[in-house]
Design an enzyme around this catalytic site. Structure first.
Site, PDB file in Angstrom:
ATOM      1  N   PHE A 133      30.829  49.705  26.791  1.00 17.99           N
ATOM      2  CA  PHE A 133      30.826  50.630  25.676  1.00 17.99           C
ATOM      3  C   PHE A 133      31.622  50.001  24.544  1.00 17.99           C
ATOM      4  O   PHE A 133      32.754  49.533  24.749  1.00 17.99           O
ATOM      5  CB  PHE A 133      31.467  51.959  26.056  1.00 17.99           C
ATOM      6  CG  PHE A 133      30.653  52.817  26.996  1.00 17.99           C
ATOM      7  CD1 PHE A 133      29.307  52.574  27.220  1.00 17.99           C
ATOM      8  CD2 PHE A 133      31.247  53.887  27.656  1.00 17.99           C
ATOM      9  CE1 PHE A 133      28.565  53.376  28.082  1.00 17.99           C
ATOM     10  CE2 PHE A 133      30.517  54.697  28.503  1.00 17.99           C
ATOM     11  CZ  PHE A 133      29.172  54.447  28.727  1.00 17.99           C
ATOM     12  N   CYS A 134      31.049  49.981  23.351  1.00 21.51           N
ATOM     13  CA  CYS A 134      31.730  49.508  22.150  1.00 21.51           C
ATOM     14  C   CYS A 134      32.220  48.060  22.353  1.00 21.51           C
ATOM     15  O   CYS A 134      31.434  47.196  22.748  1.00 21.51           O
ATOM     16  CB  CYS A 134      32.874  50.457  21.794  1.00 21.51           C
ATOM     17  SG  CYS A 134      33.532  50.238  20.127  1.00 21.51           S
ATOM     18  N   THR A 135      33.496  47.792  22.151  1.00 17.52           N
ATOM     19  CA  THR A 135      33.992  46.425  22.258  1.00 17.52           C
ATOM     20  C   THR A 135      34.243  46.000  23.702  1.00 17.52           C
ATOM     21  O   THR A 135      34.777  44.912  23.936  1.00 17.52           O
ATOM     22  CB  THR A 135      35.285  46.254  21.446  1.00 17.52           C
ATOM     23  OG1 THR A 135      36.251  47.204  21.902  1.00 17.52           O
ATOM     24  CG2 THR A 135      35.023  46.466  19.960  1.00 17.52           C
ATOM     25  N   ALA A 186      26.962  49.797  21.161  1.00 21.61           N
ATOM     26  CA  ALA A 186      27.653  49.385  19.936  1.00 21.61           C
ATOM     27  C   ALA A 186      28.954  50.166  19.780  1.00 21.61           C
ATOM     28  O   ALA A 186      29.921  49.930  20.501  1.00 21.61           O
ATOM     29  CB  ALA A 186      26.725  49.567  18.741  1.00 21.61           C
TER      30      ALA A 186
END
Length: 351
Positions: A133-135, A186
């Protein structure tokens, strides 16, 4: 699947193919979330909401997933010290998980703990599905899982990511990338989009729709939509697409065209296209096709076996077009999709 989608079509009917996780008749699908120092609480909450809650509204005796939060040390301070997670298992809990989830954290130039990277590599090596998830994509890249593969991460970290991990085929302009056994989302909110995509992949469109309704979250965002849109001030008092989307969703079985959508919104097709790009990050035709495919999948799950009827009621036109669209979106033929997700004979569909 709309053109430009970031999902790799799976082929689970072929031996050894990387496709949707097979549901187990013996136990729920096990999900382990790795919470490290500085992890963003929001993304842990997303995983908990999607994979950790009971779903009594589905009328199922067993849960969809079995969720475990795990940490590399007995106590972990999350982002900015707002929360400390303790009293949960260590990383050994990842060793029997079917899916590993790695949320993001803000200090992405700092190397991850070796124990976290080892857990990710072990899971992937034994065939677990690995999700960031995300970074969290930085951890997957650092573990070597993304070399030569498509992935995404938060748009603000694109340049840093490419500098640190030049062998990853980074796509910064999508909500999520489904590359079979490795999936990346993202931004933090895109974790919801990817999570619902996983529920759809594991349990079908009806169940994913039920989960999205409980979340009060739009279920129409496809992975190939842009993650960040610079939105200018509208030149009219109310340019929201919500009324138009609701109107169209009630008429998917009708021969709607982009021109019909534009006429109902009282704008030109070009203006409608700009608004879809600005507000949804996709085109009117791609959105309409995705909605029709989702409706077709729900009809198949509810027991409609006549492909011509499904094609007509979903607006896909012909059985041939239905087969192509369903296979492109799910990696399954309509008959295989029915075997995977259709309600057993005599069992009511409650989703």
């Amino acid at each position: 699947m709309p053109q430009g989608s970031s999902q790799r079509p799976a082929s689970p009917e072929a031996p050894g193919a990387r496709g949707p996780a097979e549901p187990s008749s013996r136990r729920p699908h096990r999900v382990a979330v790795i919470v490290d120092e500085g992890t963003n609480p929001f993304e842990v909450g997303v995983a908990t909401e999607l994979f950790g809650l009971a779903r009594p509204e589905l009328g199922r005796p067993e849960p969809l997933y079995e969720l475990t939060l795990c940490t590399p040390t007995p106590g972990v301070r999350m982002n900015h010290g707002f929360f400390t997670l303790s009293g949960v298992p260590g990383l050994d809990a990842t060793d029997d998980a079917d899916t590993l989830v790695v949320p993001g954290r803000p200090d992405n130039v700092v190397p991850r703990r070796a124990a976290v990277l080892d857990a990710v590599r072990r899971g992937h090596a034994r065939g677990a599905r690995v999700v960031s998830f995300c970074t969290g994509a930085f951890a997957l890249a650092e573990a070597g899982l993304l070399d030569g593969r498509r992935a995404t991460t938060h748009w603000r970290w694109t340049d840093v990511f490419r500098e640190l991990h030049p062998r990853v085929l980074l796509d910064p302009d999508v909500l999520f990338v489904d590359d079979g056994d490795v999936l990346t989302a993202a931004g933090s909110a895109a974790a919801l989009d990817l999570g619902l995509h996983l529920v759809r992949r594991d349990h079908g469109a009806e169940t994913a729709n039920a989960v999205s309704r409980r979340l009060v979250f739009a279920a129409h965002r496809d992975g190939g939509q842009r993650q960040f849109v610079r939105q200018p001030l509208p030149d009219v008092p109310d340019a929201s697409l919500a009324p138009l989307l609701a109107w169209a969703q009630e008429r998917l079985g009708e021969p709607l065209t982009v021109g019909d959508l534009a006429a109902h919104a009282a704008v030109s097709p070009a203006t409608l296209h700009r608004r879809f790009r600005a507000q949804l990050g996709t085109t009117p035709l791609a959105w309409l096709t995705a909605q029709r495919v989702a409706l077709a999948c729900r009809l198949i799950e509810r027991g409609e076996a006549r492909l011509d009827v499904v094609a007509d009621r979903s607006g896909l036109g012909t059985a041939a077009n239905l087969r192509e669209r369903v296979r492109r979106a799910t990696g399954l033929s309509p008959s295989a999709y029915r075997r995977r997700f259709g309600a057993p004979a005599g069992e009511p569909v409650t989703a």
